[in-house]
Design a protein around this motif. Structure first.
Motif, PDB file in Angstrom:
ATOM      1  N   PRO A   1       0.696  -1.230   0.236  1.00  0.00           N
ATOM      2  CA  PRO A   1      -0.334  -0.121  -0.254  1.00  0.00           C
ATOM      3  C   PRO A   1       0.832   1.267  -0.076  1.00  0.00           C
ATOM      4  N   LEU A   2       2.137   1.191   0.270  1.00  0.00           N
ATOM      5  CA  LEU A   2       3.147   2.364   0.372  1.00  0.00           C
ATOM      6  C   LEU A   2       3.600   2.586  -1.025  1.00  0.00           C
ATOM      7  N   GLY A   3       3.245   1.762  -1.912  1.00  0.00           N
ATOM      8  CA  GLY A   3       3.728   1.712  -3.402  1.00  0.00           C
ATOM      9  C   GLY A   3       5.271   1.260  -3.317  1.00  0.00           C
ATOM     10  N   ARG A   4       5.604   0.394  -2.326  1.00  0.00           N
ATOM     11  CA  ARG A   4       6.804  -0.179  -2.567  1.00  0.00           C
ATOM     12  C   ARG A   4       7.071  -1.525  -2.752  1.00  0.00           C
ATOM     13  N   ARG A   5       8.119  -2.041  -3.240  1.00  0.00           N
ATOM     14  CA  ARG A   5       8.167  -3.486  -3.365  1.00  0.00           C
ATOM     15  C   ARG A   5       9.478  -3.936  -2.959  1.00  0.00           C
ATOM     16  N   ILE A   6       9.459  -5.390  -2.590  1.00  0.00           N
ATOM     17  CA  ILE A   6      10.524  -5.833  -1.746  1.00  0.00           C
ATOM     18  C   ILE A   6      10.748  -7.332  -2.864  1.00  0.00           C
ATOM     19  N   ASN A   7      11.987  -7.883  -3.118  1.00  0.00           N
ATOM     20  CA  ASN A   7      11.955  -9.149  -3.642  1.00  0.00           C
ATOM     21  C   ASN A   7      13.504  -9.334  -3.467  1.00  0.00           C
ATOM     22  N   ALA A   8      13.977 -10.523  -3.950  1.00  0.00           N
ATOM     23  CA  ALA A   8      15.328 -10.931  -3.720  1.00  0.00           C
ATOM     24  C   ALA A   8      16.293  -9.782  -4.518  1.00  0.00           C
ATOM     25  N   SER A   9      15.946  -9.337  -5.516  1.00  0.00           N
ATOM     26  CA  SER A   9      16.867  -8.511  -6.245  1.00  0.00           C
ATOM     27  C   SER A   9      16.997  -6.911  -5.740  1.00  0.00           C
ATOM     28  N   SER A  10      15.904  -6.570  -4.720  1.00  0.00           N
ATOM     29  CA  SER A  10      15.822  -5.530  -3.969  1.00  0.00           C
ATOM     30  C   SER A  10      15.374  -5.934  -2.641  1.00  0.00           C
ATOM     31  N   PRO A  11      16.011  -6.455  -1.883  1.00  0.00           N
ATOM     32  CA  PRO A  11      15.797  -6.909  -0.763  1.00  0.00           C
ATOM     33  C   PRO A  11      15.527  -6.222   0.445  1.00  0.00           C
ATOM     34  N   THR A  12      15.562  -4.958   0.502  1.00  0.00           N
ATOM     35  CA  THR A  12      15.520  -4.066   1.702  1.00  0.00           C
ATOM     36  C   THR A  12      14.358  -2.906   1.323  1.00  0.00           C
ATOM     37  N   VAL A  13      13.710  -2.756   2.623  1.00  0.00           N
ATOM     38  CA  VAL A  13      12.824  -1.636   2.396  1.00  0.00           C
ATOM     39  C   VAL A  13      12.759  -0.780   3.835  1.00  0.00           C
ATOM     40  N   ASP A  14      12.755   0.632   3.645  1.00  0.00           N
ATOM     41  CA  ASP A  14      12.719   1.264   4.857  1.00  0.00           C
ATOM     42  C   ASP A  14      11.433   2.262   4.434  1.00  0.00           C
ATOM     43  N   ALA A  15      10.280   2.254   5.388  1.00  0.00           N
ATOM     44  CA  ALA A  15       9.185   2.914   5.271  1.00  0.00           C
ATOM     45  C   ALA A  15       8.487   3.394   6.302  1.00  0.00           C
ATOM     46  N   ARG A  16       7.651   4.400   6.127  1.00  0.00           N
ATOM     47  CA  ARG A  16       6.879   4.816   7.253  1.00  0.00           C
ATOM     48  C   ARG A  16       5.564   4.432   6.940  1.00  0.00           C
ATOM     49  N   LEU A  17       4.532   3.872   8.028  1.00  0.00           N
ATOM     50  CA  LEU A  17       3.391   3.460   7.857  1.00  0.00           C
ATOM     51  C   LEU A  17       2.527   4.700   7.899  1.00  0.00           C
ATOM     52  N   PRO A  18       1.198   4.421   7.693  1.00  0.00           N
ATOM     53  CA  PRO A  18       0.165   5.642   7.570  1.00  0.00           C
ATOM     54  C   PRO A  18      -0.089   6.193   8.981  1.00  0.00           C
ATOM     55  N   ASP A  19       0.146   5.413  10.144  1.00  0.00           N
ATOM     56  CA  ASP A  19       0.136   5.801  11.409  1.00  0.00           C
ATOM     57  C   ASP A  19       1.355   6.378  11.878  1.00  0.00           C
ATOM     58  N   GLY A  20       2.383   6.578  10.892  1.00  0.00           N
ATOM     59  CA  GLY A  20       3.648   7.357  11.509  1.00  0.00           C
ATOM     60  C   GLY A  20       4.540   6.298  12.099  1.00  0.00           C
ATOM     61  N   SER A  21       4.475   5.213  12.242  1.00  0.00           N
ATOM     62  CA  SER A  21       5.268   4.199  12.812  1.00  0.00           C
ATOM     63  C   SER A  21       6.427   3.899  11.356  1.00  0.00           C
ATOM     64  N   ARG A  22       7.470   3.551  11.972  1.00  0.00           N
ATOM     65  CA  ARG A  22       8.681   3.287  11.127  1.00  0.00           C
ATOM     66  C   ARG A  22       8.805   1.775  10.766  1.00  0.00           C
ATOM     67  N   VAL A  23       9.044   1.490   9.434  1.00  0.00           N
ATOM     68  CA  VAL A  23       9.464   0.098   9.529  1.00  0.00           C
ATOM     69  C   VAL A  23      10.631  -0.294   8.389  1.00  0.00           C
ATOM     70  N   ASN A  24      11.409  -1.072   9.011  1.00  0.00           N
ATOM     71  CA  ASN A  24      12.516  -1.532   8.173  1.00  0.00           C
ATOM     72  C   ASN A  24      12.547  -3.097   7.609  1.00  0.00           C
ATOM     73  N   VAL A  25      12.711  -3.416   6.598  1.00  0.00           N
ATOM     74  CA  VAL A  25      12.500  -5.054   6.283  1.00  0.00           C
ATOM     75  C   VAL A  25      13.846  -5.287   5.329  1.00  0.00           C
ATOM     76  N   VAL A  26      14.415  -6.461   5.774  1.00  0.00           N
ATOM     77  CA  VAL A  26      15.285  -6.979   5.082  1.00  0.00           C
ATOM     78  C   VAL A  26      14.938  -8.585   4.799  1.00  0.00           C
ATOM     79  N   ILE A  27      15.108  -8.974   3.680  1.00  0.00           N
ATOM     80  CA  ILE A  27      14.606 -10.415   3.403  1.00  0.00           C
ATOM     81  C   ILE A  27      15.791 -11.181   2.639  1.00  0.00           C
ATOM     82  N   PRO A  28      15.858 -12.370   2.621  1.00  0.00           N
ATOM     83  CA  PRO A  28      16.852 -13.117   1.916  1.00  0.00           C
ATOM     84  C   PRO A  28      17.019 -12.478   0.520  1.00  0.00           C
ATOM     85  N   PRO A  29      18.097 -12.583  -0.194  1.00  0.00           N
ATOM     86  CA  PRO A  29      19.546 -13.216   0.437  1.00  0.00           C
ATOM     87  C   PRO A  29      20.032 -12.286   1.308  1.00  0.00           C
ATOM     88  N   CYS A  30      19.695 -11.262   1.602  1.00  0.00           N
ATOM     89  CA  CYS A  30      20.533 -10.383   2.644  1.00  0.00           C
ATOM     90  C   CYS A  30      20.259 -10.543   3.899  1.00  0.00           C
TER      91      CYS A  30
END
Ligand SMILES: Nc1ncnc2c1ncn2[C@@H]1O[C@H](COP(=O)(O)OP(=O)(O)O)[C@@H](O)[C@H]1O
Ligand SMILES: [Mg+2]
Length: 444
Positions: free
Chosen positions: A138-167
């Motif tokens: 919903p934030l218009g972001r995408r995460i997958n093996a070739s782009s395995p990190t996302v740093d984003a802000r949720l609509p309620d203001g919370s911050r989220v950072n995601v790292v998936i394999p292979p990283c």
């Protein structure tokens, strides 16, 4: 609903992963029979509808849920459908400030400054990924093996950072810093023992008198919170521009422009960095620039802004002592790639920064201002500092850190400037109670 295979019986197996798997499986069955499941929200009608289907699905799958467990089981399924699965309840608990997922089977939370592991579990990596996608799509972001990190802000203001394999080696990893609804105010920080009233009064005077302030500390030491509290003292009527990676600051003043960096989107469009926003903000007629955190070449632009008419600007930096803060700042300035000689960099720092407020998260989880340090100038190529206030750690009693805030014994170098702005701070404020005449000047 289609024919369903009997599943592992929830009452005959004890493991949380199996429970998570069954929850997910039922949620899947309900989901596949609904249209537009992505748009489901937690309204009473939806809850009722999901409940009916939940009962049907349990019957079909021959899952006997003990009555005592049924509500919990249903809530898990509901969270799966209309929330963030195992994270949903943690997200809704206002006492939890951070959620950390280390792969599917390990979830930690932070509550009142302490970290705990919780029993919630994901079924497997794919389950975590589904929740991750629910967060980032919903934030218009995408995460997958070739782009395995996302740093984003949720609509309620919370911050989220995601790292998936292979990283992420042990499975998808999520770190959520929740947006706290009750914003901490200066009095809260005094009550929590983060600083005393004298320090609070001094800091207020410094902000109003347009000193350039650097808030330093480790991760989670309370830098952003303090920056927000300090920014709250900026007088109404001054034009404030805030620049952040993920907007966390929330100021009450009316005349505020909030800028946030942008990551590259789906189609590989460009990134907008803190540095670019900072350079741009200089053309926006700011009175004050508040940068959430300096962690790169923007440090040089920040110093230049502070030196050229944007006094009263503030930022935070990741460092553990004021001395450390200066070396970190030097490193960051070097990252701007201007190849400036170190003496010039130090002169710039010394003339730009007036005050370093050092925060620490102590071993008992409390946050303290451990030092308020002024930069008074340079001697040769050495930056001269003096401690105005310091926290003296006197050990622990029952797991709680004991100690006192002590003045350094020297009047502020900026006393006259503060007076010009109407702050006549009593000299005793800076005096030691037990007279010790040791010099507090801190050279580097
Ligand atoms: N002085 C304080 N006393 C207690 N809790 C605090 C204090 N300052 C911040 N917190 C809490 O600590 C967490 C981290 O604060 P934050 O300001 O985001 O830290 P940082 O920016 O250094 O990473 C937040 O949940 C916040 O509510
Ligand atoms: Mg922060």
């Amino acid at each position: 609903m289609n024919a369903v295979q009997p599943l592992i019986h929830p009452s005959t197996n004890g493991t949380k992963n199996d429970m998570a798997r069954i929850t997910l499986w039922i949620a899947d069955r309900i989901q596949s029979s609904l249209v537009d499941v992505g748009k489901l929200t937690r309204t009473p009608e939806i809850v009722q509808m999901v409940h009916q289907r939940f009962k049907q699905a349990c019957q079909h799958a021959k899952i006997n849920v003990p009555t005592a467990k049924e509500e919990q089981f249903f809530n898990d399924v509901l969270d799966e459908l209309v929330g963030l699965g195992p994270l949903e309840r943690l997200m809704r608990d206002d006492n939890i400030s951070d959620i950390m997922v280390n792969g599917p089977h390990m979830i930690f939370i932070e509550k009142k400054g302490k970290i705990y592991e919780v029993p919630a579990r994901f079924a497997d990596d794919d389950h975590v990924l589904r929740v991750v996608n629910k967060i980032v799509e919903p934030l218009g972001r995408r995460i997958n093996a070739s782009s395995p990190t996302v740093d984003a802000r949720l609509p309620d203001g919370s911050r989220v950072n995601v790292v998936i394999p292979p990283c992420a080696i042990d499975g998808p990893t999520i770190a959520i810093r929740k947006f706290t609804k009750e914003r901490l105010e200066i009095n809260d920080l005094i009550n929590f023992g983060t600083m005393n009233k004298h320090m609070a009064d001094f800091l207020e005077a410094c902000v109003v008198s347009r000193l350039n302030i650097l808030v330093a500390g480790g991760t989670g030491s309370g830098k952003t919170t303090l920056l927000n509290v300090l920014s709250g003292h900026i007088p109404d009527g001054e034009r404030i521009i805030t620049i952040e990676d993920a907007a966390e600051l929330s100021l009450d003043q009316r005349h505020v422009v909030r800028l946030e960096t942008k990551n590259p989107g789906h189609d590989g469009d460009s990134k907008v960095s803190i540095r670019e926003l900072l350079i741009n903000s200089l053309r926006m007629r700011p009175d004050r620039i508040v940068v959430g955190e300096c962690r790169g070449g923007e440090a040089l632009d920040m110093l230049q802004a502070m030196n050229t008419g944007h006094e009263g600007s503030m930022t935070t930096i990741h460092a553990n002592t004021p001395r450390d803060t200066l070396s970190r700042l030097e490193t960051l300035v070097m990252m701007a790639g201007m190849d400036l000689p170190i003496e010039i960099v130090r002169k710039q720092i010394a003339s730009a920064i007036n005050l370093i407020v050092q925060l620490s998260r102590l071993r008992d989880g409390t946050r303290k201002i451990t030092q308020i340090t002024e930069i008074t100038g340079t001697e040769g190529d050495t930056i001269v500092m003096q401690d105005l206030f310091k926290f003296e750690d006197r050990g622990e009693v029952d797991g709680k850190v004991r100690g006192d805030f002590e003045p350094g014994g020297l009047r502020s170098h900026y006393t006259e400037r503060l007076q010009l702005h109407g702050f006549k701070l009593p000299p005793q404020m800076f005096m030691k109670t037990m007279a010790s005449k040791n010099g507090n000047s801190n050279k580097r």
